[in-house]
Design a protein around this motif. Structure first.
Motif, PDB file in Angstrom:
ATOM      1  N   ALA A 102       1.171  -1.786   0.295  1.00  0.00           N
ATOM      2  CA  ALA A 102       0.293   0.216   0.175  1.00  0.00           C
ATOM      3  C   ALA A 102       0.789   1.118   0.168  1.00  0.00           C
ATOM      4  N   CYS A 103       2.068   1.126   0.707  1.00  0.00           N
ATOM      5  CA  CYS A 103       2.304   2.555   0.985  1.00  0.00           C
ATOM      6  C   CYS A 103       2.781   2.264  -0.321  1.00  0.00           C
ATOM      7  N   ARG A 104       3.989   1.471  -1.093  1.00  0.00           N
ATOM      8  CA  ARG A 104       4.500   1.797  -2.650  1.00  0.00           C
ATOM      9  C   ARG A 104       3.626   2.151  -3.346  1.00  0.00           C
ATOM     10  N   ALA A 105       2.161   1.976  -3.509  1.00  0.00           N
ATOM     11  CA  ALA A 105       1.041   2.152  -4.189  1.00  0.00           C
ATOM     12  C   ALA A 105       1.226   3.843  -4.653  1.00  0.00           C
ATOM     13  N   ALA A 106       0.774   4.303  -3.093  1.00  0.00           N
ATOM     14  CA  ALA A 106       0.713   5.980  -2.317  1.00  0.00           C
ATOM     15  C   ALA A 106       1.786   6.683  -3.374  1.00  0.00           C
ATOM     16  N   LEU A 107       2.616   6.192  -3.113  1.00  0.00           N
ATOM     17  CA  LEU A 107       3.913   6.956  -3.567  1.00  0.00           C
ATOM     18  C   LEU A 107       4.414   6.642  -4.821  1.00  0.00           C
ATOM     19  N   PRO A 108       4.465   8.057  -5.241  1.00  0.00           N
ATOM     20  CA  PRO A 108       4.744   8.196  -6.795  1.00  0.00           C
ATOM     21  C   PRO A 108       5.925   7.623  -7.238  1.00  0.00           C
ATOM     22  N   SER A 109       5.839   7.332  -8.999  1.00  0.00           N
ATOM     23  CA  SER A 109       6.612   6.783  -9.146  1.00  0.00           C
ATOM     24  C   SER A 109       7.867   7.331  -9.250  1.00  0.00           C
ATOM     25  N   SER A 110       9.156   6.334  -9.875  1.00  0.00           N
ATOM     26  CA  SER A 110      10.759   7.288 -10.184  1.00  0.00           C
ATOM     27  C   SER A 110      10.283   8.705 -11.032  1.00  0.00           C
ATOM     28  N   SER A 111       9.198   7.895 -12.613  1.00  0.00           N
ATOM     29  CA  SER A 111       9.415   8.683 -13.325  1.00  0.00           C
ATOM     30  C   SER A 111       8.336  10.699 -13.186  1.00  0.00           C
ATOM     31  N   GLN A 112       7.697  10.300 -12.152  1.00  0.00           N
ATOM     32  CA  GLN A 112       7.117  11.378 -11.324  1.00  0.00           C
ATOM     33  C   GLN A 112       7.819  12.514 -10.627  1.00  0.00           C
ATOM     34  N   GLN A 113       8.948  11.196  -9.689  1.00  0.00           N
ATOM     35  CA  GLN A 113       9.399  12.203  -8.909  1.00  0.00           C
ATOM     36  C   GLN A 113      10.717  12.743  -9.490  1.00  0.00           C
ATOM     37  N   SER A 114      11.116  12.144 -11.457  1.00  0.00           N
ATOM     38  CA  SER A 114      11.798  13.114 -11.130  1.00  0.00           C
ATOM     39  C   SER A 114      11.919  14.282 -12.144  1.00  0.00           C
ATOM     40  N   ARG A 115      10.250  14.411 -12.326  1.00  0.00           N
ATOM     41  CA  ARG A 115       9.701  15.593 -13.234  1.00  0.00           C
ATOM     42  C   ARG A 115       9.256  16.438 -11.883  1.00  0.00           C
ATOM     43  N   VAL A 116       9.379  16.216 -10.800  1.00  0.00           N
ATOM     44  CA  VAL A 116       9.326  17.090  -9.400  1.00  0.00           C
ATOM     45  C   VAL A 116      11.403  17.816  -9.352  1.00  0.00           C
ATOM     46  N   GLY A 117      10.718  19.684  -8.940  1.00  0.00           N
ATOM     47  CA  GLY A 117      12.752  19.500  -8.678  1.00  0.00           C
ATOM     48  C   GLY A 117      12.787  20.734  -7.823  1.00  0.00           C
ATOM     49  N   PRO A 118      13.251  21.333  -6.951  1.00  0.00           N
ATOM     50  CA  PRO A 118      13.642  22.366  -6.439  1.00  0.00           C
ATOM     51  C   PRO A 118      12.841  23.548  -7.076  1.00  0.00           C
ATOM     52  N   PHE A 119      12.480  24.670  -6.727  1.00  0.00           N
ATOM     53  CA  PHE A 119      12.055  25.954  -7.018  1.00  0.00           C
ATOM     54  C   PHE A 119      12.308  26.963  -6.227  1.00  0.00           C
ATOM     55  N   SER A 120      13.052  26.774  -5.212  1.00  0.00           N
ATOM     56  CA  SER A 120      13.845  27.712  -4.382  1.00  0.00           C
ATOM     57  C   SER A 120      14.857  29.050  -4.584  1.00  0.00           C
ATOM     58  N   PHE A 121      14.284  30.056  -3.739  1.00  0.00           N
ATOM     59  CA  PHE A 121      15.241  31.546  -4.415  1.00  0.00           C
ATOM     60  C   PHE A 121      14.816  32.400  -3.000  1.00  0.00           C
ATOM     61  N   GLN A 122      15.518  33.888  -3.586  1.00  0.00           N
ATOM     62  CA  GLN A 122      15.737  34.458  -2.627  1.00  0.00           C
ATOM     63  C   GLN A 122      14.565  35.765  -3.034  1.00  0.00           C
ATOM     64  N   VAL A 123      14.061  36.193  -2.198  1.00  0.00           N
ATOM     65  CA  VAL A 123      13.467  37.517  -2.839  1.00  0.00           C
ATOM     66  C   VAL A 123      13.778  38.745  -1.805  1.00  0.00           C
ATOM     67  N   ALA A 124      15.182  39.968  -2.406  1.00  0.00           N
ATOM     68  CA  ALA A 124      14.581  41.814  -1.117  1.00  0.00           C
ATOM     69  C   ALA A 124      13.900  42.266  -1.353  1.00  0.00           C
ATOM     70  N   LEU A 125      13.673  42.449   0.069  1.00  0.00           N
ATOM     71  CA  LEU A 125      12.520  44.034  -0.145  1.00  0.00           C
ATOM     72  C   LEU A 125      12.954  44.410   0.493  1.00  0.00           C
ATOM     73  N   GLY A 126      13.665  46.121   0.507  1.00  0.00           N
ATOM     74  CA  GLY A 126      14.239  47.222   1.461  1.00  0.00           C
ATOM     75  C   GLY A 126      15.239  46.864   1.962  1.00  0.00           C
ATOM     76  N   GLN A 127      16.058  46.622   3.067  1.00  0.00           N
ATOM     77  CA  GLN A 127      16.691  45.573   3.425  1.00  0.00           C
ATOM     78  C   GLN A 127      16.674  44.470   3.770  1.00  0.00           C
ATOM     79  N   ASN A 128      15.544  43.680   3.967  1.00  0.00           N
ATOM     80  CA  ASN A 128      15.104  42.508   4.323  1.00  0.00           C
ATOM     81  C   ASN A 128      15.785  41.759   3.155  1.00  0.00           C
ATOM     82  N   GLN A 129      15.963  40.086   3.349  1.00  0.00           N
ATOM     83  CA  GLN A 129      15.949  39.000   2.811  1.00  0.00           C
ATOM     84  C   GLN A 129      14.923  38.158   2.914  1.00  0.00           C
ATOM     85  N   TYR A 130      14.314  37.273   1.877  1.00  0.00           N
ATOM     86  CA  TYR A 130      13.335  36.302   2.270  1.00  0.00           C
ATOM     87  C   TYR A 130      13.874  35.327   1.222  1.00  0.00           C
ATOM     88  N   GLN A 131      13.742  34.009   2.837  1.00  0.00           N
ATOM     89  CA  GLN A 131      14.270  32.927   1.348  1.00  0.00           C
ATOM     90  C   GLN A 131      12.754  32.152   1.541  1.00  0.00           C
TER      91      GLN A 131
END
Length: 358
Positions: A102-131
């Motif tokens: 059941a756990c394996r069926a609920a998890l996304p396949s390896s091909s699905q996982q390979s299509r998802v990647g990080p999209f993190s970044f930083q943004v500045a507003l005035g003197q403040n930095q946001y991750q």
């Protein structure tokens, strides 16, 4: 030893806890889950006696197993084969094997996982930095595709958000989910959807438009709850957007504050002082331009107590007065969280207004 008998009745969760599950196994009846985890079991017993055997050697996997973690009931996994007797080694192994499957069926396949990647970044507003926490899910289709930015402004992070949007990549688009400042794993403070939320949304659109697999002329944004406020404020100021989806948001803060629930008011007071100037800055309707080039989809539950449905109706009226193409879906039985009920109208709207256009 006296053998107790149990008539036709349902034992509550207090009658069957973790420890008792290791020792008490009904001779007949059915076991199923009524909640999350082993502390929410119920046992529908007949009048047959229930014996208390010695502690079985292999009962621990049975006692610790959480059947509702993946929506699988014990009855469906065991098929009744393990009921009516104490837990044997074969029975315990069968339960464990079924749970792994059941756990394996609920998890996304390896091909699905390979299509998802990080999209993190930083943004500045005035003197403040946001991750900013973010993830990107890519479609299998080749070429430059339309892209939808999802703004998470509720409980849960961007990772949880992207895991639920696989049906959007399946219709041929790239999907990026970010948590606005103060939500998920993004740094804060939120300051009640302050200008840093709009800055994060616009920076995410910049990054999407620069990708070689994204058509920069077909960009959209979808916001939920406070994310809908951020999406609406982005709509007011960013002409690149072709579609905007607003779900369960508040769009006129000056009228929203007096009618908000006291719990909502306390949450706002923890972030900002709700002066007229502060509320006006966060009002989507107050900053609507005379003409909008995008198409708007409004999704709202009529029983929403956090963000009253009148907020959505006011925005719809203001958009129509400006000649904007707007579609509105109000769900009579839904409250703040609409869940899967939005999938059908959302896919139809995106196919017609973002994917199909050239």
């Amino acid at each position: 030893m006296r053998t107790p008998t149990v008539d036709h009745r349902r034992l509550s969760a207090t009658a069957l806890r973790d420890d008792s599950l290791r020792y008490w196994i009904p001779r007949s009846g059915s076991l199923h889950s009524e909640g999350q985890g082993a502390r929410h079991w119920e046992c529908a017993l007949t009048s047959h006696p229930v014996r208390k055997p010695a502690k079985p050697r292999y009962a621990r996997p049975y006692a610790r197993w959480k059947p509702r973690a993946h929506g699988v009931s014990l009855t469906s996994l065991m098929g009744g084969a393990c009921l009516g007797a104490r837990v044997t080694r074969a029975c315990a192994l069968a339960i464990l094997a079924a749970q792994i499957a059941a756990c394996r069926a609920a998890l996304p396949s390896s091909s699905q996982q390979s299509r998802v990647g990080p999209f993190s970044f930083q943004v500045a507003l005035g003197q403040n930095q946001y991750q900013i926490e973010g993830y990107l899910a890519r479609s299998d289709e080749p070429g430059r595709l339309p892209a939808l930015l999802v703004l998470n402004g509720a409980a849960g992070g961007a990772e949880r958000c992207i895991a639920k949007e696989g049906y959007l990549t399946a219709i041929g688009m790239q999907v990026a989910c970010i948590s606005i400042p103060g939500y998920g794993a993004s740094s804060g403070p939120s300051r009640f959807v302050g200008p840093q939320a709009v800055a994060a949304a616009r920076r995410a659109l910049d990054l999407l438009a620069a990708r070689p697999d994204v058509d920069l002329h077909r960009l959209g944004v979808w916001g939920f709850a406070n994310g809908a406020v951020a999406a609406g404020l982005t709509m007011d100021s960013d002409p690149r957007l072709k579609v905007v989806v607003l779900e369960s948001g508040a769009y006129d803060m000056l009228s929203f504050w007096p009618e908000a629930a006291w719990t909502t008011k306390l949450a706002i007071l923890r972030e900002v002082w709700p002066s007229r100037r502060i509320l006006s800055k966060r009002s989507v309707i107050a900053h609507l331009p005379r003409k909008l080039g995008c198409r708007v989809l409004i999704l709202h539950g009529e029983r929403d107590r956090r963000m009253p449905v009148l907020q959505a109706r006011e925005l719809e009226r203001a958009l129509r007065d400006r000649g904007t193409h707007v579609e509105a879906h109000y769900f009579p039985r839904e409250q703040h969280i609409l869940g899967a009920s939005v999938e059908a109208p959302l896919k139809d709207f995106l196919r017609e207004n973002l994917i199909a256009i050239n």
